[in-house]
Design a protein around this motif. Structure first.
Motif, PDB file in Angstrom:
ATOM      1  N   MET A 153       4.339   0.372 -17.956  1.00 13.60           N
ATOM      2  CA  MET A 153       5.633   0.907 -17.553  1.00 13.60           C
ATOM      3  C   MET A 153       5.716   2.410 -17.797  1.00 13.60           C
ATOM      4  O   MET A 153       6.336   3.131 -17.019  1.00 13.60           O
ATOM      5  CB  MET A 153       6.750   0.160 -18.281  1.00 13.60           C
ATOM      6  CG  MET A 153       6.808  -1.337 -17.964  1.00 13.60           C
ATOM      7  SD  MET A 153       6.854  -1.728 -16.199  1.00 13.60           S
ATOM      8  CE  MET A 153       8.561  -1.281 -15.812  1.00 13.60           C
ATOM      9  N   GLU A 188       3.382   4.515 -17.370  1.00 10.96           N
ATOM     10  CA  GLU A 188       2.638   5.173 -16.297  1.00 10.96           C
ATOM     11  C   GLU A 188       3.231   4.901 -14.913  1.00 10.96           C
ATOM     12  O   GLU A 188       2.696   5.385 -13.913  1.00 10.96           O
ATOM     13  CB  GLU A 188       1.169   4.748 -16.331  1.00 10.96           C
ATOM     14  CG  GLU A 188       0.429   5.277 -17.528  1.00 10.96           C
ATOM     15  CD  GLU A 188      -1.072   5.104 -17.432  1.00 10.96           C
ATOM     16  OE1 GLU A 188      -1.597   4.889 -16.308  1.00 10.96           O
ATOM     17  OE2 GLU A 188      -1.724   5.168 -18.476  1.00 10.96           O
ATOM     18  N   GLY A 189       4.301   4.120 -14.862  1.00 17.83           N
ATOM     19  CA  GLY A 189       4.926   3.847 -13.572  1.00 17.83           C
ATOM     20  C   GLY A 189       4.059   3.007 -12.659  1.00 17.83           C
ATOM     21  O   GLY A 189       4.072   3.186 -11.437  1.00 17.83           O
ATOM     22  N   LEU A 190       3.338   2.061 -13.230  1.00 14.78           N
ATOM     23  CA  LEU A 190       2.407   1.237 -12.453  1.00 14.78           C
ATOM     24  C   LEU A 190       3.070   0.014 -11.841  1.00 14.78           C
ATOM     25  O   LEU A 190       2.392  -0.769 -11.158  1.00 14.78           O
ATOM     26  CB  LEU A 190       1.243   0.794 -13.344  1.00 14.78           C
ATOM     27  CG  LEU A 190       0.404   1.905 -13.968  1.00 14.78           C
ATOM     28  CD1 LEU A 190      -0.676   1.317 -14.870  1.00 14.78           C
ATOM     29  CD2 LEU A 190      -0.207   2.804 -12.897  1.00 14.78           C
ATOM     30  N   ALA A 191       4.361  -0.174 -12.063  1.00 15.15           N
ATOM     31  CA  ALA A 191       5.076  -1.328 -11.516  1.00 15.15           C
ATOM     32  C   ALA A 191       6.473  -0.912 -11.098  1.00 15.15           C
ATOM     33  O   ALA A 191       7.131  -0.112 -11.778  1.00 15.15           O
ATOM     34  CB  ALA A 191       5.158  -2.456 -12.549  1.00 15.15           C
ATOM     35  N   SER A 192       6.925  -1.457  -9.978  1.00 10.46           N
ATOM     36  CA  SER A 192       8.301  -1.204  -9.536  1.00 10.46           C
ATOM     37  C   SER A 192       9.295  -2.036 -10.328  1.00 10.46           C
ATOM     38  O   SER A 192      10.436  -1.618 -10.530  1.00 10.46           O
ATOM     39  CB  SER A 192       8.438  -1.512  -8.043  1.00 10.46           C
ATOM     40  OG  SER A 192       8.125  -2.879  -7.790  1.00 10.46           O
ATOM     41  N   ARG A 193       8.863  -3.216 -10.750  1.00 10.10           N
ATOM     42  CA  ARG A 193       9.671  -4.114 -11.572  1.00 10.10           C
ATOM     43  C   ARG A 193       8.740  -4.847 -12.527  1.00 10.10           C
ATOM     44  O   ARG A 193       7.583  -5.125 -12.189  1.00 10.10           O
ATOM     45  CB  ARG A 193      10.382  -5.190 -10.725  1.00 10.10           C
ATOM     46  CG  ARG A 193      11.374  -4.718  -9.725  1.00 10.10           C
ATOM     47  CD  ARG A 193      11.813  -5.883  -8.836  1.00 10.10           C
ATOM     48  NE  ARG A 193      12.500  -6.951  -9.570  1.00 10.10           N
ATOM     49  CZ  ARG A 193      12.748  -8.170  -9.064  1.00 10.10           C
ATOM     50  NH1 ARG A 193      12.349  -8.478  -7.839  1.00 10.10           N
ATOM     51  NH2 ARG A 193      13.394  -9.074  -9.778  1.00 10.10           N
ATOM     52  N   ARG A 209      -4.021  -0.410 -13.424  1.00  4.19           N
ATOM     53  CA  ARG A 209      -4.382   0.958 -13.041  1.00  4.19           C
ATOM     54  C   ARG A 209      -5.218   0.934 -11.763  1.00  4.19           C
ATOM     55  O   ARG A 209      -5.022   1.756 -10.857  1.00  4.19           O
ATOM     56  CB  ARG A 209      -5.146   1.652 -14.170  1.00  4.19           C
ATOM     57  CG  ARG A 209      -4.251   2.141 -15.305  1.00  4.19           C
ATOM     58  CD  ARG A 209      -5.068   2.785 -16.421  1.00  4.19           C
ATOM     59  NE  ARG A 209      -5.853   3.904 -15.931  1.00  4.19           N
ATOM     60  CZ  ARG A 209      -5.451   5.176 -15.934  1.00  4.19           C
ATOM     61  NH1 ARG A 209      -4.233   5.481 -16.390  1.00  4.19           N
ATOM     62  NH2 ARG A 209      -6.231   6.134 -15.492  1.00  4.19           N
ATOM     63  N   ASN A 269      -3.201  -0.269  -8.552  1.00  6.50           N
ATOM     64  CA  ASN A 269      -2.320   0.765  -8.001  1.00  6.50           C
ATOM     65  C   ASN A 269      -3.035   1.719  -7.051  1.00  6.50           C
ATOM     66  O   ASN A 269      -2.385   2.422  -6.282  1.00  6.50           O
ATOM     67  CB  ASN A 269      -1.654   1.543  -9.135  1.00  6.50           C
ATOM     68  CG  ASN A 269      -0.288   1.002  -9.490  1.00  6.50           C
ATOM     69  OD1 ASN A 269       0.727   1.553  -9.079  1.00  6.50           O
ATOM     70  ND2 ASN A 269      -0.257  -0.094 -10.220  1.00  6.50           N
ATOM     71  N   SER A 325       0.511   0.347  -4.333  1.00  2.80           N
ATOM     72  CA  SER A 325       1.291   1.220  -5.206  1.00  2.80           C
ATOM     73  C   SER A 325       2.487   0.484  -5.806  1.00  2.80           C
ATOM     74  O   SER A 325       3.306  -0.087  -5.087  1.00  2.80           O
ATOM     75  CB  SER A 325       1.779   2.438  -4.425  1.00  2.80           C
ATOM     76  OG  SER A 325       2.557   3.281  -5.246  1.00  2.80           O
ATOM     77  N   ARG A 326       2.548   0.461  -7.108  1.00  2.00           N
ATOM     78  CA  ARG A 326       3.694  -0.016  -7.890  1.00  2.00           C
ATOM     79  C   ARG A 326       4.176  -1.401  -7.445  1.00  2.00           C
ATOM     80  O   ARG A 326       5.327  -1.588  -7.047  1.00  2.00           O
ATOM     81  CB  ARG A 326       4.833   0.995  -7.833  1.00  2.00           C
ATOM     82  CG  ARG A 326       4.434   2.382  -8.296  1.00  2.00           C
ATOM     83  CD  ARG A 326       5.611   3.324  -8.397  1.00  2.00           C
ATOM     84  NE  ARG A 326       6.429   2.960  -9.553  1.00  2.00           N
ATOM     85  CZ  ARG A 326       7.717   2.620  -9.487  1.00  2.00           C
ATOM     86  NH1 ARG A 326       8.335   2.555  -8.324  1.00  2.00           N
ATOM     87  NH2 ARG A 326       8.381   2.322 -10.577  1.00  2.00           N
TER      88      ARG A 326
END
Length: 266
Positions: A138, A140-145, A99, A102, A106-107
């Motif tokens: 995942m 929260e969209g904290l990672a692109s992969r 968190r 990010n 970002s991500r």
């Protein structure tokens, strides 16, 4: 930008055995042990005070406030600016660390080395258990992969969660068949020591045979092409590490992670 080593002495989200809260100092002791030295395998001084600093441990209560304090503490490091290398602690600490990360990166992609996918929606009624951090990350969209390596304990629920979040799972069967992670974007590396076979790292709460060797983990870190924006090493349990062997493995991994975070121009 410097690298900041920070201890996260928290294990209140552990589901089986406590003890990981005592790990940061044990890893430090191994890192500074006169039995070794402070050089990475590529001849980087990983304790050079000009760009590596140890900022000590956060003071963390064994309750939900720890997540707030971890996120605040990591954010403060990023503001220095410094990239965090966290010494856990159980694996639940990775969620608040991401968190914070990010806020500056970002991500990022995540390279997650572990015996367990840690994707439960909730474990034993706890959505913030050390069995759940990557579900929260995942969601929260904290990672692109999310690329997971070493997995060998999937359940049907966690398989469904991996499919839901598009997780790239390289389990030990795939690893044995020659599949390797390929990551060339900004990446956060999270190393749960039980990703290694217990023959190499017995000082963990969850023994899961059939895992990675120490050399395989080190090579994975060394060959990661992405810019490493942060990392953690978690789940050492000193109560199960009477010989100190696993702390030495953790320290070796820390050295190579620090090296991977070395500024490209240095």
């Amino acid at each position: 930008m410097s690298v900041a080593i920070i201890g996260l002495p928290y294990d209140a989200s552990s589901s089986f055995l406590r003890g990981a809260a005592r790990a940061p100092q044990h890893i430090r002791d191994a890192l500074h042990s006169p039995s070794g030295n402070q050089w990475s395998e590529s001849l980087r001084d990983v304790l050079d005070p000009q760009w590596v600093r140890d900022v000590g441990d956060l003071v963390l209560a064994p309750d939900a406030s720890a997540r707030v304090e971890i996120e605040r503490g990591i954010s403060a490091l990023l503001d220095l600016p410094a990239r965090p290398l966290a010494l856990g602690g159980d694996h639940s600490v990775t969620y608040p660390v991401l968190r914070a990360v990010n806020q500056r990166y970002s991500r990022p992609a995540i390279l997650h080395i572990d015996a367990h996918a840690d994707l439960y929606d909730a474990f034993e009624g706890d959505r913030y258990s050390h069995a759940c951090p990557f579900a929260r990350i995942m969601e929260e969209g904290l990672a692109s992969r999310l690329v997971q390596v070493g997995i060998r304990t999937l359940t049907p629920h966690q398989r469904a969660q991996a499919d839901r979040f598009g997780v790239e799972v390289i389990d030990m069967r795939a690893w044995a068949a020659g599949v390797r992670p390929v990551i060339d974007e900004p990446v956060y590396i999270s190393v749960d020591l039980d990703g290694l076979d217990p023959a190499y790292a017995p000082g963990v709460s969850h023994w899961e045979p059939g895992g990675l060797t120490t050399r395989e983990v080190l090579t994975m870190i060394q060959q990661c092409a992405g810019h490493v924006v942060g990392a953690d090493v978690v789940e050492l349990n000193p109560h199960r590490d009477e010989s100190g062997r696993t702390a030495m493995v953790a320290a070796k991994i820390v050295k190579e992670l620090v090296c991977a975070m070395y500024p490209a121009s240095s």
